[in-house]
Design a protein around this motif. Structure first.
Motif, PDB file in Angstrom:
ATOM      1  N   LEU A  22      54.559  46.109  39.905  1.00 30.02           N
ATOM      2  CA  LEU A  22      54.205  46.015  38.499  1.00 30.02           C
ATOM      3  C   LEU A  22      54.970  44.876  37.836  1.00 30.02           C
ATOM      4  O   LEU A  22      56.055  44.498  38.269  1.00 30.02           O
ATOM      5  CB  LEU A  22      54.529  47.332  37.783  1.00 30.02           C
ATOM      6  N   SER A  23      54.386  44.353  36.775  1.00 31.34           N
ATOM      7  CA  SER A  23      55.059  43.357  35.954  1.00 31.34           C
ATOM      8  C   SER A  23      54.707  43.639  34.504  1.00 31.34           C
ATOM      9  O   SER A  23      54.016  44.615  34.199  1.00 31.34           O
ATOM     10  CB  SER A  23      54.645  41.934  36.367  1.00 31.34           C
ATOM     11  N   THR A  24      55.182  42.796  33.597  1.00 33.43           N
ATOM     12  CA  THR A  24      54.943  43.031  32.180  1.00 33.43           C
ATOM     13  C   THR A  24      54.139  41.896  31.564  1.00 33.43           C
ATOM     14  O   THR A  24      54.218  40.743  31.994  1.00 33.43           O
ATOM     15  CB  THR A  24      56.266  43.171  31.405  1.00 33.43           C
ATOM     16  N   ARG A  58      61.963  47.327  50.205  1.00 29.43           N
ATOM     17  CA  ARG A  58      60.711  47.138  50.947  1.00 29.43           C
ATOM     18  C   ARG A  58      59.765  48.328  50.814  1.00 29.43           C
ATOM     19  O   ARG A  58      58.747  48.387  51.501  1.00 29.43           O
ATOM     20  CB  ARG A  58      61.019  46.874  52.418  1.00 29.43           C
ATOM     21  N   ASN A  59      60.107  49.250  49.950  1.00 31.37           N
ATOM     22  CA  ASN A  59      59.286  50.442  49.772  1.00 31.37           C
ATOM     23  C   ASN A  59      58.431  50.267  48.517  1.00 31.37           C
ATOM     24  O   ASN A  59      58.934  50.295  47.394  1.00 31.37           O
ATOM     25  CB  ASN A  59      60.178  51.678  49.640  1.00 31.37           C
ATOM     26  N   THR A  60      57.135  50.082  48.711  1.00 37.98           N
ATOM     27  CA  THR A  60      56.266  49.765  47.572  1.00 37.98           C
ATOM     28  C   THR A  60      56.036  50.949  46.645  1.00 37.98           C
ATOM     29  O   THR A  60      55.483  50.772  45.558  1.00 37.98           O
ATOM     30  CB  THR A  60      54.903  49.244  48.063  1.00 37.98           C
ATOM     31  N   ALA A  61      56.462  52.142  47.053  1.00 42.01           N
ATOM     32  CA  ALA A  61      56.350  53.283  46.137  1.00 42.01           C
ATOM     33  C   ALA A  61      57.302  53.137  44.960  1.00 42.01           C
ATOM     34  O   ALA A  61      57.025  53.612  43.859  1.00 42.01           O
ATOM     35  CB  ALA A  61      56.631  54.588  46.876  1.00 42.01           C
ATOM     36  N   VAL A  62      58.436  52.471  45.185  1.00 40.48           N
ATOM     37  CA  VAL A  62      59.432  52.284  44.123  1.00 40.48           C
ATOM     38  C   VAL A  62      59.034  51.069  43.293  1.00 40.48           C
ATOM     39  O   VAL A  62      59.088  49.931  43.763  1.00 40.48           O
ATOM     40  CB  VAL A  62      60.844  52.105  44.707  1.00 40.48           C
ATOM     41  N   ALA A 109      71.926  42.339  38.838  1.00 39.92           N
ATOM     42  CA  ALA A 109      72.266  42.800  40.186  1.00 39.92           C
ATOM     43  C   ALA A 109      71.078  43.497  40.840  1.00 39.92           C
ATOM     44  O   ALA A 109      70.778  43.264  42.024  1.00 39.92           O
ATOM     45  CB  ALA A 109      73.460  43.751  40.115  1.00 39.92           C
ATOM     46  N   ILE A 110      70.374  44.346  40.093  1.00 39.85           N
ATOM     47  CA  ILE A 110      69.187  44.998  40.637  1.00 39.85           C
ATOM     48  C   ILE A 110      68.129  43.964  40.971  1.00 39.85           C
ATOM     49  O   ILE A 110      67.508  44.009  42.050  1.00 39.85           O
ATOM     50  CB  ILE A 110      68.632  46.035  39.630  1.00 39.85           C
ATOM     51  N   HIS A 111      67.901  43.033  40.050  1.00 38.30           N
ATOM     52  CA  HIS A 111      66.865  42.021  40.252  1.00 38.30           C
ATOM     53  C   HIS A 111      67.174  41.151  41.472  1.00 38.30           C
ATOM     54  O   HIS A 111      66.245  40.735  42.190  1.00 38.30           O
ATOM     55  CB  HIS A 111      66.738  41.158  39.001  1.00 38.30           C
ATOM     56  N   ASN A 153      61.159  42.755  42.916  1.00 36.44           N
ATOM     57  CA  ASN A 153      59.817  43.303  42.692  1.00 36.44           C
ATOM     58  C   ASN A 153      59.782  44.421  41.656  1.00 36.44           C
ATOM     59  O   ASN A 153      58.721  44.713  41.099  1.00 36.44           O
ATOM     60  CB  ASN A 153      59.244  43.834  44.010  1.00 36.44           C
ATOM     61  N   VAL A 154      60.909  45.086  41.423  1.00 31.87           N
ATOM     62  CA  VAL A 154      60.875  46.265  40.567  1.00 31.87           C
ATOM     63  C   VAL A 154      61.075  45.904  39.096  1.00 31.87           C
ATOM     64  O   VAL A 154      61.771  44.939  38.752  1.00 31.87           O
ATOM     65  CB  VAL A 154      61.940  47.314  40.964  1.00 31.87           C
ATOM     66  N   LEU A 155      60.455  46.708  38.242  1.00 31.19           N
ATOM     67  CA  LEU A 155      60.773  46.664  36.819  1.00 31.19           C
ATOM     68  C   LEU A 155      62.195  47.176  36.637  1.00 31.19           C
ATOM     69  O   LEU A 155      62.642  48.086  37.335  1.00 31.19           O
ATOM     70  CB  LEU A 155      59.820  47.557  36.027  1.00 31.19           C
ATOM     71  N   VAL A 156      62.909  46.607  35.672  1.00 31.71           N
ATOM     72  CA  VAL A 156      64.268  47.042  35.372  1.00 31.71           C
ATOM     73  C   VAL A 156      64.283  47.635  33.976  1.00 31.71           C
ATOM     74  O   VAL A 156      63.945  46.956  33.004  1.00 31.71           O
ATOM     75  CB  VAL A 156      65.267  45.868  35.467  1.00 31.71           C
ATOM     76  N   LEU A 157      64.668  48.915  33.885  1.00 31.26           N
ATOM     77  CA  LEU A 157      64.624  49.634  32.613  1.00 31.26           C
ATOM     78  C   LEU A 157      65.994  49.627  31.941  1.00 31.26           C
ATOM     79  O   LEU A 157      67.002  49.982  32.566  1.00 31.26           O
ATOM     80  CB  LEU A 157      64.160  51.073  32.819  1.00 31.26           C
ATOM     81  N   ILE A 158      65.990  49.262  30.665  1.00 29.82           N
ATOM     82  CA  ILE A 158      67.206  49.137  29.870  1.00 29.82           C
ATOM     83  C   ILE A 158      67.243  50.273  28.850  1.00 29.82           C
ATOM     84  O   ILE A 158      66.318  50.418  28.044  1.00 29.82           O
ATOM     85  CB  ILE A 158      67.245  47.789  29.121  1.00 29.82           C
ATOM     86  N   SER A 159      68.311  51.045  28.854  1.00 33.40           N
ATOM     87  CA  SER A 159      68.460  52.146  27.902  1.00 33.40           C
ATOM     88  C   SER A 159      69.414  51.753  26.782  1.00 33.40           C
ATOM     89  O   SER A 159      70.222  50.825  26.912  1.00 33.40           O
ATOM     90  CB  SER A 159      68.977  53.397  28.615  1.00 33.40           C
ATOM     91  N   GLY A 160      69.336  52.500  25.683  1.00 35.54           N
ATOM     92  CA  GLY A 160      70.138  52.192  24.505  1.00 35.54           C
ATOM     93  C   GLY A 160      71.366  53.070  24.374  1.00 35.54           C
ATOM     94  O   GLY A 160      71.810  53.722  25.332  1.00 35.54           O
TER      95      GLY A 160
END
Length: 541
Positions: A29-31, A192-196, A225-227, A232-239
């Motif tokens: 996924l992307s944005t 490498r796991n496309t489910a994530v 660091a995650i990126h 490939n993954v979206l990175v979620l930022i919390s407040g």
């Protein structure tokens, strides 16, 4: 009590089997502005997630002692979830990665849990924590359920209290470098796991150490660091403040370069309102139209603004929930209001919680989760009206790539149903699935017209069914939104000289015109107006 009885060969074979059938059909996924997009189809991908806890001891996803893993995931799919927010503890990666699950359960002294896992998922007892998570992720992927890996805590325990020493950087159990290491290990392991398809930084930052300077510094480092490990993954930022506050980003945006992978998240519960909305029983002791309007205004001010303007970004409502036994009036009213927010903006979301209970919580064994979608046996819905209540929220109703025309769904959030026109030309409640009789155009002349026809909504008088008619010229055919919540659709009745509102008939699915309930902002008017809440939800799908 059982010990693991599988041989090393059998264990390796089971791990190979799980990985072999990891889904190949999930796309990354992307944005695009405020939307999340499937990179394979370039169409919007709406995430409808159930939170599945795995962050408490023994640090494996809950419920594996209740039902076979395949059946648990099938329950998710059967109830129209396409995503799981799978929670974990940082220490699982940094301190306990090689710990055997059976040994961890023996240490917890929970023979009944061991017995249940041996019966339903015996291979789990021979695995370590990470292998169990991988098996769960692979089964989710095999059944085409997307996974959002959520770092809930560092120390494995229930979240959250301000004094739990797990809440903000430099708390006893929140070393920033160990936290980033754990995030990186998780990202690399599933790269490498496309489910994530997404990974969050932290569930609910909280506690007295909170400050914006450290938030910007360490959230930026963690996202990068995650990126780096999994681009490939979206990175979620919390407040801040239990993920209810992101408004500081109005002054200073988060300046990180992870391409089109940046997503924000927010949370809210009935007891966790903003400002004075945190008062006890506020949803009962104050006019409901007022409280709902203030809550929605607060949501937009604290987080929703991120989805607006030139620099719009996706915002996922990754946690909200309600007591699914149905006994909490406060929760029920909060939920109905929040549904209008989620539907009106067609937001991606995650419901707390999917799990029916916990192995161990607060020292007790087999603790029931009254907020759980599933019952304590993990085989039936806890809330009988769940399917109706959440049907529209689980549908994709807006898509930036759609070439379909714009219309409205007339949504009745109290039941979760939508209005349609029956064979008598009367308005009634039914499914929200698209058909020729349940899409509407609210034109500039205030008529509400059945899409694709010249028929408009008409009131025939107080207490009578609302119909559609070819006669669209009288005042009885003119409708406007009234009350602070803007959830009442009202018309002026020529005969009685009254303002009448749409209202569900208490004895049927028919919609009638009735005297409006508490549409002025009167502190003394505490009657429940939810039977008159109807929302025109925009759709182009």
């Amino acid at each position: 009590m059982h010990s693991p009885k599988k041989s090393l060969f059998a264990l390796l074979f089971s791990l190979f089997f799980f990985s072999l059938f990891a889904s190949k059909s999930n796309a990354y996924l992307s944005t695009h502005k405020k939307w999340i997009i499937d990179e394979h189809t370039n169409q919007r991908s709406k995430l409808v997630c159930g939170n599945w806890a795995g962050h408490l001891r023994p640090m494996i996803p809950e419920g594996l002692d209740k039902q076979p893993l395949k059946d648990i995931v099938s329950e998710l799919v059967d109830h129209n979830f396409n995503c799981v927010r799978l929670t974990y503890a940082i220490y699982m990666w940094t301190r306990y990665s090689n710990e055997n699950v059976n040994d961890a359960l023996v240490e917890l002294d929970v023979p009944e849990v061991i017995e249940g896992i041996y019966k339903n998922n015996p291979q789990v007892l021979g695995m370590n924590h990470i292998q169990v998570f991988e098996a769960v992720v692979n089964e989710l992927g095999r059944q085409n359920v997307k996974v959002l890996l959520d770092n809930h805590v560092s120390e494995p325990k229930w979240c959250c209290q301000d004094d739990d020493e797990n809440g903000f950087f430099f708390d006893r159990h929140f070393d920033p470098q160990e936290w980033i290491l754990g995030l990186s290990l998780a990202a690399k392991h599933f790269s490498r796991n496309t489910a994530v398809v997404a990974q969050s930084l932290r569930n609910e930052l909280h506690g007295p150490r909170q400050n914006e300077a450290d938030w910007y510094k360490y959230m930026s480092q963690a996202a990068m660091a995650i990126h780096k490990e999994n681009p490939n993954v979206l990175v979620l930022i919390s407040g801040l403040n239990f993920d209810t506050e992101l408004q500081f980003l109005k002054r200073k945006p988060l300046n990180i370069n992870i391409g089109n992978k940046l997503v924000y998240e927010t949370h809210l519960y009935s007891w966790a309102g903003i400002g004075t909305l945190k008062l006890k029983d506020i949803w009962i002791k104050q006019p409901l139209n007022r409280i709902c309007a203030l809550s929605i205004r607060g949501l937009d001010s604290r987080a929703g603004f991120l989805t607006m303007g030139e620099n719009a970004a996706p915002l996922i409502f990754t946690e909200f929930g309600f007591d699914q036994t149905g006994v909490s009036i406060q929760d029920n009213r909060f939920l109905t209001c929040l549904q209008t927010y989620l539907a009106g903006r067609d937001m991606d979301w995650g419901l707390w919680a999917f799990q029916g209970g916990y192995y161990v919580r607060g020292g007790d064994v087999h603790v029931d989760e009254t907020f759980g979608v599933l019952n304590s046996d993990w085989n039936h819905l806890r809330y009988p009206n769940f399917t109706d209540k959440f049907q529209l929220l689980q549908m994709k109703i807006q898509d930036p790539t759609s070439k379909a025309g714009n219309a409205n769904i007339m949504y009745y959030p109290l039941s979760g149903q939508c209005t349609k026109v029956n064979q008598k030309n009367e308005l009634e409640l039914g499914t929200c699935e698209k058909n020729p009789h349940n899409r509407w155009i609210h034109n500039s002349g205030s008529q509400i017209i059945l899409n694709g026809t010249n028929k408009c909504l008409k009131s025939s008088g107080e207490g009578l069914p609302v119909t559609v008619s070819d006669d669209c010229k009288s005042k009885n055919n003119s409708w406007r939104q009234v009350s602070l919540s803007k959830l009442h659709l009202a018309t002026f009745d020529d005969k009685s000289g009254k303002t009448l509102c749409l209202n569900k008939d208490p004895n049927s699915s028919t919609i009638v015109a009735s005297k409006c309930i508490c549409i002025t902002d009167d502190s003394q008017c505490l009657d429940d107006p939810q039977s008159q809440w109807f929302q025109l939800v925009p759709t182009n799908v």
